[in-house]
Design a protein around this motif. Structure first.
Motif, mmCIF file in Angstrom:
data_model
loop_
_atom_site.group_PDB
_atom_site.id
_atom_site.type_symbol
_atom_site.label_atom_id
_atom_site.label_comp_id
_atom_site.label_asym_id
_atom_site.label_seq_id
_atom_site.Cartn_x
_atom_site.Cartn_y
_atom_site.Cartn_z
ATOM 1 N N ASP A 187 62.971 34.114 29.123
ATOM 2 C CA ASP A 187 63.897 35.251 29.140
ATOM 3 C C ASP A 187 63.484 36.351 30.105
ATOM 4 O OD1 ASP A 187 61.667 35.854 27.653
ATOM 5 O OD2 ASP A 187 62.732 37.196 26.280
ATOM 6 N N ILE A 188 62.491 36.075 30.950
ATOM 7 C CA ILE A 188 62.000 37.082 31.893
ATOM 8 C C ILE A 188 62.424 36.707 33.308
ATOM 9 C CG2 ILE A 188 59.970 38.283 32.773
ATOM 10 C CD1 ILE A 188 60.484 38.799 29.833
ATOM 11 N N ASP A 189 62.827 37.712 34.105
ATOM 12 C CA ASP A 189 63.270 37.466 35.476
ATOM 13 C C ASP A 189 62.107 37.421 36.472
ATOM 14 O OD1 ASP A 189 65.996 37.501 34.705
ATOM 15 O OD2 ASP A 189 65.999 39.692 34.784
ATOM 16 N N ILE A 190 61.189 38.368 36.354
ATOM 17 C CA ILE A 190 60.050 38.460 37.262
ATOM 18 C C ILE A 190 58.776 38.599 36.437
ATOM 19 C CG2 ILE A 190 58.935 39.796 39.088
ATOM 20 C CD1 ILE A 190 61.678 40.714 40.009
ATOM 21 N N ILE A 191 57.791 37.770 36.735
ATOM 22 C CA ILE A 191 56.521 37.803 36.017
ATOM 23 C C ILE A 191 55.426 38.127 37.027
ATOM 24 C CG2 ILE A 191 54.932 36.522 34.530
ATOM 25 C CD1 ILE A 191 57.459 34.619 34.073
ATOM 26 N N LEU A 192 54.783 39.264 36.850
ATOM 27 C CA LEU A 192 53.756 39.731 37.770
ATOM 28 C C LEU A 192 52.366 39.458 37.211
ATOM 29 C CD1 LEU A 192 55.330 43.220 38.535
ATOM 30 C CD2 LEU A 192 55.207 41.334 40.151
ATOM 31 N N SER A 193 51.431 39.158 38.075
ATOM 32 C CA SER A 193 50.041 39.113 37.641
ATOM 33 C C SER A 193 49.522 40.539 37.526
ATOM 34 C CB SER A 193 49.189 38.312 38.630
ATOM 35 O OG SER A 193 49.282 38.857 39.932
ATOM 36 N N GLU A 194 48.495 40.713 36.732
ATOM 37 C CA GLU A 194 47.908 42.033 36.510
ATOM 38 C C GLU A 194 47.094 42.466 37.723
ATOM 39 O OE1 GLU A 194 46.874 45.385 35.409
ATOM 40 O OE2 GLU A 194 47.580 44.370 33.596
ATOM 41 N N ASP A 195 47.323 43.695 38.174
ATOM 42 C CA ASP A 195 46.556 44.203 39.309
ATOM 43 C C ASP A 195 45.302 44.935 38.854
ATOM 44 O OD1 ASP A 195 46.521 44.940 42.345
ATOM 45 O OD2 ASP A 195 46.160 46.825 41.284
ATOM 46 N N GLY A 196 45.445 45.796 37.867
ATOM 47 C CA GLY A 196 44.311 46.587 37.397
ATOM 48 C C GLY A 196 44.438 48.054 37.741
ATOM 49 N N ALA A 197 45.153 48.369 38.811
ATOM 50 C CA ALA A 197 45.355 49.773 39.190
ATOM 51 C C ALA A 197 46.306 50.429 38.202
ATOM 52 C CB ALA A 197 45.911 49.862 40.600
ATOM 53 N N ARG A 198 45.951 51.628 37.766
ATOM 54 C CA ARG A 198 46.766 52.333 36.786
ATOM 55 C C ARG A 198 47.062 53.747 37.270
ATOM 56 N NH1 ARG A 198 47.856 48.211 35.259
ATOM 57 N NH2 ARG A 198 47.787 47.261 33.194
ATOM 58 N N ASN A 199 47.630 53.870 38.461
ATOM 59 C CA ASN A 199 48.012 55.176 38.969
ATOM 60 C C ASN A 199 49.519 55.201 39.198
ATOM 61 O OD1 ASN A 199 48.494 53.982 41.632
ATOM 62 N ND2 ASN A 199 46.267 53.970 41.873
#
Length: 514
Positions: free
Chosen positions: A296-308
């Motif tokens: 049910d998801i259109d785009i699945i991103l891997s985790e980058d780690g940056a949180r800004n």
């Protein structure tokens, strides 16, 4: 469910206070808005302790607490350059490239397209047919000559796996000839000299430089190209079209698009883990299987780690992501092309514009985006390698007390040279030294003759250039069957002790002494 059982509509506001700032929230009755308006007391480069007397002013979503604006509007020169590029792309390059790609893609999916199907409607679920997606799946990569050894590393380490669903876009003739000469069964390669004429053949010297941005433009275009191509549907989709009246006259049901896994060339597949026999708890035997639970998801991103704020709200990494084919994603990739030549150039980041545009489309069109959680069994990357993964990486690769990930993405690096050094330390490098690109400023450059230049310059000699006892000449002379492990930095993770090597970060601890 209990908390929302009386809700006919639900608005979710996602926000996080800036660290070190007193942040207020104001919810005001007004016409519906899908955006958060931000006001701040600051100016560019003004220290926080000097802003108290300033009045609150409207700022963009990319303004950092220190006053730095991470994204300003493109200037006129950037806009005009983009208009020219877009005009040529949509009027000439897109139609030409689509026609060239169609036979390649048909060949890749020939088995499912031509599969016979019975007249029985058994197993066809018409109730779940609204999404109208096929299961054509493709892995896409983009490479220029400056990073060809990184691409070779991926291919050398994984060529015994199933690469029949991998399509590599080469942005220059040298890269195209090298990959073709590898002669890997099932691997598909595409090159169009006019389409990629603006892409540099060099390696980026740093994240965000002009070379980096030119390759990022290619990353945008290749996904858009494939999203614009519709193929005959597979057997099950044709049966759904025949027996399900609710989809018979809907768009995309006679022909189907392609779901895409895009990955950068600095990605390594864990071949032994993928080749393990399926168990009751996992059926992952190929990278495309990693996304089977997200229907049910259109785009699945891997985790980058940056949180800004620059990568908010998803914090995803676009060096390894999965995008499905439907009306929402097709419009998203087209919208991305529109801003790829000016806004992305201004930001000097593919990832930043991708994430922020996806957020906008989530608000406007219901695009569903998910960032994979930080689970080491699935994927690790530069964030763990450089920031917070010392204990984790030791447990995985040295103590062997935790399972290895399926994918490792060596991102968060300053340039190509560092990527190679880090991958060698981790046992992820499979390219012989004579096939490793030499930096322009390398002191040994004048003492070396680039192996690829020698081969590419001798293309009239078929026996020497193409085959070596029936095998690929480049694969026989470039690929190592065992990882090449070398130390470069004592303070960075490594699978062998590197205590005697210099430090990359002056005051950092030695990894093996942690």
């Amino acid at each position: 469910e209990e908390a929302t059982e009386n809700c006919d509509s639900l608005n979710v506001i996602s926000t996080k206070p800036f660290e070190g700032l007193h942040q207020c929230m104001a919810i005001i009755g007004q016409y519906e808005s899908q955006h958060i308006l931000r006001y701040m007391r600051n100016r560019d480069n003004v220290p926080l302790n000097e802003t108290a007397s300033m009045s609150l002013e409207r700022v963009g979503r990319n303004r950092r607490k220190g006053g730095i604006d991470e994204l300003k509007p493109p200037n006129m020169a950037q806009q005009e350059s983009n208009w020219k590029k877009l005009s040529h792309y949509f009027s000439t390059l897109l139609p030409q490239a689509k026609e060239e790609l169609k036979p390649i893609l048909r060949q890749m999916f020939q088995a499912s397209i031509n599969e016979d199907y019975t007249t029985a409607s058994d197993g066809i679920d018409c109730a779940n047919s609204n999404e109208l997606l096929t299961k054509h799946q493709l892995i896409v990569m983009v490479c220029n000559y400056g990073q060809v050894d990184l691409l070779l590393n991926f291919l050398c380490s994984s060529y015994t796996m199933d690469l029949s669903r991998v399509l590599i876009f080469c942005t220059d003739e040298k890269t195209y000839r090298i990959v073709m000469e590898l002669d890997i069964l099932g691997l598909q390669v595409y090159y169009n000299s006019v389409l990629f004429q603006s892409v540099s053949t060099d390696a980026a010297k740093a994240y965000g430089d002009d070379v980096f941005v030119s390759v990022m433009w290619a990353k945008v275009v290749v996904i858009h190209l494939i999203q614009q191509i519709l193929l005959p549907n597979d057997s099950k989709q044709r049966k759904r079209r025949k027996y399900c009246s609710n989809i018979r006259n809907r768009i995309y049901d006679s022909d189907g698009g392609i779901d895409i896994l895009f990955q950068d060339v600095d990605v390594i597949w864990n071949k032994p883990k993928f080749q393990q026999a399926p168990t009751n708890t996992t059926s992952i035997t190929h990278p495309l299987d990693l996304f089977q639970d997200y229907s049910d998801i259109d785009i699945i991103l891997s985790e980058d780690g940056a949180r800004n704020v620059r990568y908010a709200p998803y914090g995803g990494n676009t060096g390894f992501y999965y995008i499905k084919h439907n009306t929402r994603t097709v419009w998203f990739t087209t919208s991305f092309v529109y801003v790829s030549g000016d806004l992305m150039k201004r930001a000097k980041s593919h990832q930043q514009i991708f994430v922020q545009l996806a957020s906008e489309h989530a608000m406007m069109y219901g695009l569903k985006v998910k960032t994979l959680s930080k689970t080491h069994e699935l994927l690790l990357g530069g964030y763990e390698y450089h920031m917070h993964g010392s204990k984790l990486l030791k447990d995985i690769y040295i103590h062997k007390t935790k399972p290895e990930p399926y994918i490792f993405h060596m991102c968060w690096t300053h340039n190509r040279k560092q990527k190679v050094q880090f991958m060698k330390q981790m046992g992820f490098w499979y390219v012989q030294n004579q096939c490793t690109m030499i930096e322009e400023d390398d002191k040994n450059k004048n003492q070396n003759t680039l192996f690829f230049e020698t081969i590419l310059g001798s293309n009239n000699d078929e026996d020497n250039h193409k085959k070596n006892n029936g095998n690929s000449f480049i694969r026989s002379n470039c690929c190592s069957y065992e990882p090449i492990i070398e130390c470069s930095y004592s303070d960075k993770p490594s699978v062998i002790p590197c205590r005697d090597s210099p430090k990359l970060v002056k005051n950092a601890p030695i990894f093996w002494d942690l």
